[in-house]
Design an enzyme around this catalytic site. Structure first.
Site, PDB file in Angstrom:
ATOM      1  N   GLU A 442       0.727  -1.260   0.209  1.00  0.00           N
ATOM      2  CA  GLU A 442       0.085  -0.064   0.074  1.00  0.00           C
ATOM      3  C   GLU A 442       0.902   1.159  -0.053  1.00  0.00           C
ATOM      4  O   GLU A 442       0.810   2.228   0.563  1.00  0.00           O
ATOM      5  CB  GLU A 442      -0.738   0.044   1.202  1.00  0.00           C
ATOM      6  CG  GLU A 442      -2.168   0.937   0.976  1.00  0.00           C
ATOM      7  CD  GLU A 442      -3.161   0.513  -0.053  1.00  0.00           C
ATOM      8  OE1 GLU A 442      -3.336  -0.724  -0.468  1.00  0.00           O
ATOM      9  OE2 GLU A 442      -3.654   1.497  -0.626  1.00  0.00           O
TER      10      GLU A 442
HETATM   11  C1  LIG Z   1       2.568  -9.652   0.236  1.00  0.00           C
HETATM   12  C2  LIG Z   1       1.987  -8.395  -0.698  1.00  0.00           C
HETATM   13  C3  LIG Z   1       0.889  -8.238  -1.094  1.00  0.00           C
HETATM   14  C4  LIG Z   1       0.724  -7.233  -1.973  1.00  0.00           C
HETATM   15  N1  LIG Z   1      -0.603  -6.939  -2.307  1.00  0.00           N
HETATM   16  C5  LIG Z   1      -0.905  -5.981  -3.336  1.00  0.00           C
HETATM   17  C6  LIG Z   1      -2.079  -5.906  -3.953  1.00  0.00           C
HETATM   18  O1  LIG Z   1      -3.098  -6.376  -3.656  1.00  0.00           O
HETATM   19  N2  LIG Z   1      -2.306  -5.090  -5.258  1.00  0.00           N
HETATM   20  C7  LIG Z   1      -1.274  -4.645  -5.766  1.00  0.00           C
HETATM   21  O2  LIG Z   1      -1.326  -3.875  -6.677  1.00  0.00           O
HETATM   22  N3  LIG Z   1       0.046  -4.711  -5.025  1.00  0.00           N
HETATM   23  C8  LIG Z   1       0.140  -5.333  -3.972  1.00  0.00           C
HETATM   24  N4  LIG Z   1       1.593  -5.535  -3.644  1.00  0.00           N
HETATM   25  C9  LIG Z   1       2.452  -4.957  -4.082  1.00  0.00           C
HETATM   26  C10 LIG Z   1       3.170  -3.765  -2.981  1.00  0.00           C
HETATM   27  O3  LIG Z   1       2.068  -2.761  -3.031  1.00  0.00           O
HETATM   28  C11 LIG Z   1       4.303  -3.195  -3.573  1.00  0.00           C
HETATM   29  O4  LIG Z   1       5.428  -4.189  -3.595  1.00  0.00           O
HETATM   30  C12 LIG Z   1       5.056  -2.117  -3.078  1.00  0.00           C
HETATM   31  O5  LIG Z   1       4.120  -0.908  -3.344  1.00  0.00           O
HETATM   32  C13 LIG Z   1       6.299  -1.590  -3.229  1.00  0.00           C
HETATM   33  O6  LIG Z   1       6.821  -1.772  -4.828  1.00  0.00           O
HETATM   34  P1  LIG Z   1       7.995  -2.581  -5.121  1.00  0.00           P
HETATM   35  O7  LIG Z   1       7.896  -4.030  -4.624  1.00  0.00           O
HETATM   36  O8  LIG Z   1       7.967  -2.649  -6.573  1.00  0.00           O
HETATM   37  O9  LIG Z   1       9.105  -1.834  -4.520  1.00  0.00           O
HETATM   38  P2  LIG Z   1       9.785  -0.877  -5.460  1.00  0.00           P
HETATM   39  O10 LIG Z   1       9.079   0.086  -6.021  1.00  0.00           O
HETATM   40  O11 LIG Z   1      10.894  -1.131  -6.601  1.00  0.00           O
HETATM   41  O12 LIG Z   1      10.786   0.069  -4.399  1.00  0.00           O
HETATM   42  C14 LIG Z   1      12.096  -0.598  -3.638  1.00  0.00           C
HETATM   43  C15 LIG Z   1      12.509   0.403  -2.646  1.00  0.00           C
HETATM   44  O13 LIG Z   1      12.803   1.474  -3.429  1.00  0.00           O
HETATM   45  C16 LIG Z   1      12.082   2.659  -2.551  1.00  0.00           C
HETATM   46  N5  LIG Z   1      11.943   3.706  -3.452  1.00  0.00           N
HETATM   47  C17 LIG Z   1      11.122   3.474  -4.752  1.00  0.00           C
HETATM   48  N6  LIG Z   1      10.908   4.901  -5.398  1.00  0.00           N
HETATM   49  C18 LIG Z   1      11.557   5.673  -4.473  1.00  0.00           C
HETATM   50  C19 LIG Z   1      11.488   7.211  -4.351  1.00  0.00           C
HETATM   51  N7  LIG Z   1      10.877   7.737  -5.297  1.00  0.00           N
HETATM   52  N8  LIG Z   1      12.102   7.839  -3.348  1.00  0.00           N
HETATM   53  C20 LIG Z   1      12.563   7.026  -2.315  1.00  0.00           C
HETATM   54  N9  LIG Z   1      12.401   5.573  -2.303  1.00  0.00           N
HETATM   55  C21 LIG Z   1      11.750   4.833  -3.308  1.00  0.00           C
HETATM   56  C22 LIG Z   1      10.957   1.941  -1.791  1.00  0.00           C
HETATM   57  O14 LIG Z   1      10.275   2.735  -0.849  1.00  0.00           O
HETATM   58  C23 LIG Z   1      11.559   0.611  -1.483  1.00  0.00           C
HETATM   59  O15 LIG Z   1      12.309   0.694  -0.325  1.00  0.00           O
HETATM   60  C24 LIG Z   1       1.783  -6.559  -2.600  1.00  0.00           C
HETATM   61  C25 LIG Z   1       3.073  -6.928  -1.977  1.00  0.00           C
HETATM   62  C26 LIG Z   1       3.230  -7.856  -1.122  1.00  0.00           C
HETATM   63  C27 LIG Z   1       4.465  -8.424  -0.798  1.00  0.00           C
END
Ligand SMILES: Cc1cc2nc3c(=O)[nH]c(=O)nc-3n(C[C@H](O)[C@H](O)[C@H](O)COP(=O)(O)OP(=O)(O)OC[C@H]3O[C@@H](n4cnc5c(N)ncnc54)[C@H](O)[C@@H]3O)c2cc1C
Length: 592
Positions: A442
């Protein structure tokens, strides 16, 4: 693990005694008709019974069994489908839903307490109704009447579930670069194609149908976040008479194996030209999602509180029973070989940190929920606008601070058990594992902090922040002398936060890195100050009722602990914020 008991006494204290929430309901005509204090108390009591009696017993077995995937079908842990049916039949999926389509129409401040209970009982289970309620919010606020009538009644009734499909393998935080496509069809529908990952409840065996809300791009969409549209894509097509038709062209490719929330299916979803219907206008998808996000983000914050509360209930029972060593001031349980560990200062520090963060979090999340209710139901535009701006400001704090506090408290709860906290038997390690995701999904907590500082504080030129600071100042100015021990440190905290805010507004003008460098520590300082306001309000009520029963003695003692031992953390946070971004950029990427 101790049996879960819904903290009804504290919920009633916060709602009825501290915030006197029925006065707010009486002022909002849409709520005055559906809820008063007695109704709310009865609903919470019933929710306490269902969550403790039916859902909590599946927490451990759900973690051990997990979900399984076979040829596209997902089986949830034993007992989940029957418990979900009971939960749905009780009307709990639609507790906050629109009564026009069969929802119970309760204000957010009530559904927030229900969310706390269900997530304390079993976080994996709680995610299924929460995602459904979130999808319903977006549909109700942005879809056509035809779509609302066709889908909402079964979703509120819990016979159909919802999912939110945003994330793709290469696009999580940055949704502007998603690749899922939607092709318009002659009949006004769309063909949706693409792969979504990490989709909570994308597939399962709890309901007859699953209604996916999918972010996708139209062929002529502008690049970036302004080119995203939102589509309703059912697992099974729905006939004109409401019966289920053929399967849509979508499938669950696999489920993830993960650290916690093992009873929640986290799915890879493949959309292969699936039939979908647009929600809101083309390219308005992110805005439509944001309607639901303020509610959902508060809900995720509450998940952190839920795990902290569950962990505390076990920890306090254990600390009273486990005997080990003698109290530093001399034996207490002289009939035993050693004293209960609750005599030790460090165990008390952990217990009180848990209790003060949990109860502060319950008050703060209820406060934010009341702002959501005011923003939604007030008939006065000025009141509504102020509440909307407060919600915008406080939502990232609620999501990130409650979940960071949730991990801290579940770790304290594990530590109180010593080695027994690390092994499975007592359940404390599951709470740590389950809580961890709340800081990530989220929108990660880092992104929440950027949202708070960049968009809400600096983006509004400090105007949103001023609403909150002014309210606290009005409270401290009007407080009588008996509250000085709480009001003085609260004044100190707000003046530190004010200084930090002014410095940041200034520094951000010359260096964009200053925002991201300060944001997480700023959000934490904000959170501790907001909880101090909550604790001062709670102390005021408790002082006025002192002597009535032990509950108020316990409240006051916990308030005093919070001000003495937790609030001072803002001094070190303020020093980090002041240090700025310079030291973060002394190394280039290869020098790490
Ligand atoms: C168990 C689980 C359930 C989930 N359920 C859903 C769901 O129902 N629907 C859905 O759509 N998604 C879902 N997600 C996805 C979840 O919302 C994302 O994993 C999350 O938003 C982070 O995206 P990412 O994993 O691609 O990380 P990334 O976006 O690749 O981020 C990696 C790191 O970089 C940091 N970062 C990225 N951009 C910036 C910035 N501009 N400035 C500073 N730091 C930054 C982040 O904070 C993080 O620490 C789920 C994930 C999990 C693991």
């Amino acid at each position: 693990m101790a049996d879960y008991k819904a903290p009804l006494r504290d919920m009633r204290f916060v709602l009825n005694e501290v915030f006197e929430v029925s006065k707010l309901w009486a002022e909002l005509p849409a709520l005055a008709e559906v809820v008063d204090e007695d109704t709310a108390n009865a609903i919470l009591e019933e929710a306490g019974k269902v969550t403790a009696g039916i859902i909590a017993p599946l927490n451990r077995s759900g973690d051990e069994e997990g979900c399984t995937w076979t040829n596209g079908a997902v089986k949830t842990p034993d007992g989940f489908p029957a418990a979900y049916k009971t939960y749905a039949e009780g009307g709990w999926v639609g507790v906050g839903g629109d009564p026009v389509f069969g929802g119970m129409g309760m204000p957010k401040v009530i559904s927030a307490q229900v969310e706390e209970m269900v997530n304390s009982a079993n976080l994996s289970f709680g995610l299924y109704p929460m995602l459904t309620a979130g999808a319903c919010l977006s549909i109700n606020a942005h879809a056509s009447e035809e779509l609302k009538e066709k889908y909402l009644p079964n979703m509120y009734a819990g016979t159909w579930a919802g999912s939110m499909c945003l994330t793709e393998p290469h696009a999580g935080t940055d949704l502007g670069i998603i690749r899922t496509k939607a092709e318009p069809q002659a009949d006004g529908s769309y063909k949706v194609s693409g792969t979504k990952i990490f989709i909570t409840g994308g597939e399962h065996d709890l309901t007859e149908n699953i209604i996916h809300l999918v972010l996708a791009k139209l062929p002529d969409a502008p690049a970036g976040p302004k080119g995203i549209s939102l589509f309703l894509v059912p697992k099974f097509m729905v006939n004109a008479d409401g019966s289920l038709g053929e399967a849509n062209s979508l499938s669950c490719g696999s489920i993830e194996h993960k650290m916690g929330i093992k009873g929640s299916a986290t799915c890879v979803m493949n959309f292969d030209g699936a039939t979908g219907y647009i929600i809101d206008a083309p390219n308005r998808g992110l805005a439509a999602m944001f309607t639901m996000m303020n509610y959902e983000r508060l809900g995720v914050g509450i998940q952190g509180l839920s795990t902290g509360e569950r962990s505390y209930q076990s920890a306090i029972e254990y600390a009273r029973e486990r005997i080990q060593s003698r109290a530093p001031t001399g034996p207490v349980a002289t009939d035993k070989a050693a004293d209960p560990i609750i005599v030790h200062p460090d165990v008390r520090r952990m217990l009180l940190t848990m209790k003060s963060l949990n109860e502060g979090g319950r008050a703060f999340s209820s406060y934010v929920a009341m702002q959501l209710d005011t923003a939604k139901f007030s008939e006065d535009p000025t009141t509504r606008k102020r509440a909307e701006e407060l919600v915008a400001l406080l939502t990232p704090v609620a999501k990130a601070f409650l979940t960071d506090a949730g991990l801290e408290t579940t770790i304290h709860g594990q530590q109180i058990f010593g080695g027994h906290g690390f092994i499975r038997e007592w359940g404390q390690e599951q709470l740590v594992r389950d809580c961890r995701i709340t800081q990530i999904y989220e929108g990660t907590n880092g992104i929440q902090a950027l949202d708070l500082v960049g968009r809400k504080v600096i983006g509004s030129g400090g105007a949103f922040y001023k609403h909150f600071a002014d309210e606290i100042k009005a409270f401290t100015d009007s407080a009588d002398a008996s509250l000085a021990e709480f009001v003085e440190p609260l004044k100190g905290a707000i003046s530190i936060l004010e200084q930090m805010t002014a410095d940041l507004l200034e520094r951000a003008k010359s260096n964009p890195n200053e925002i991201g460098a300060a944001s997480v520590e700023y959000l934490h300082a904000f959170g501790y100050t907001a909880y101090a306001y909550m604790w001062a309000l709670m102390a005021r009520t408790a002082l006025s009722k002192q002597g009535e029963d032990d509950f108020y003695v316990s409240k006051l003692g916990t308030a005093r602990f919070y001000f003495a031992r937790v609030l001072p953390r803002i001094h070190s946070l303020s020093a980090s914020v002041k240090a700025g971004s310079e030291s973060l950029y002394l190394l280039d990427a290869e020098q790490f």
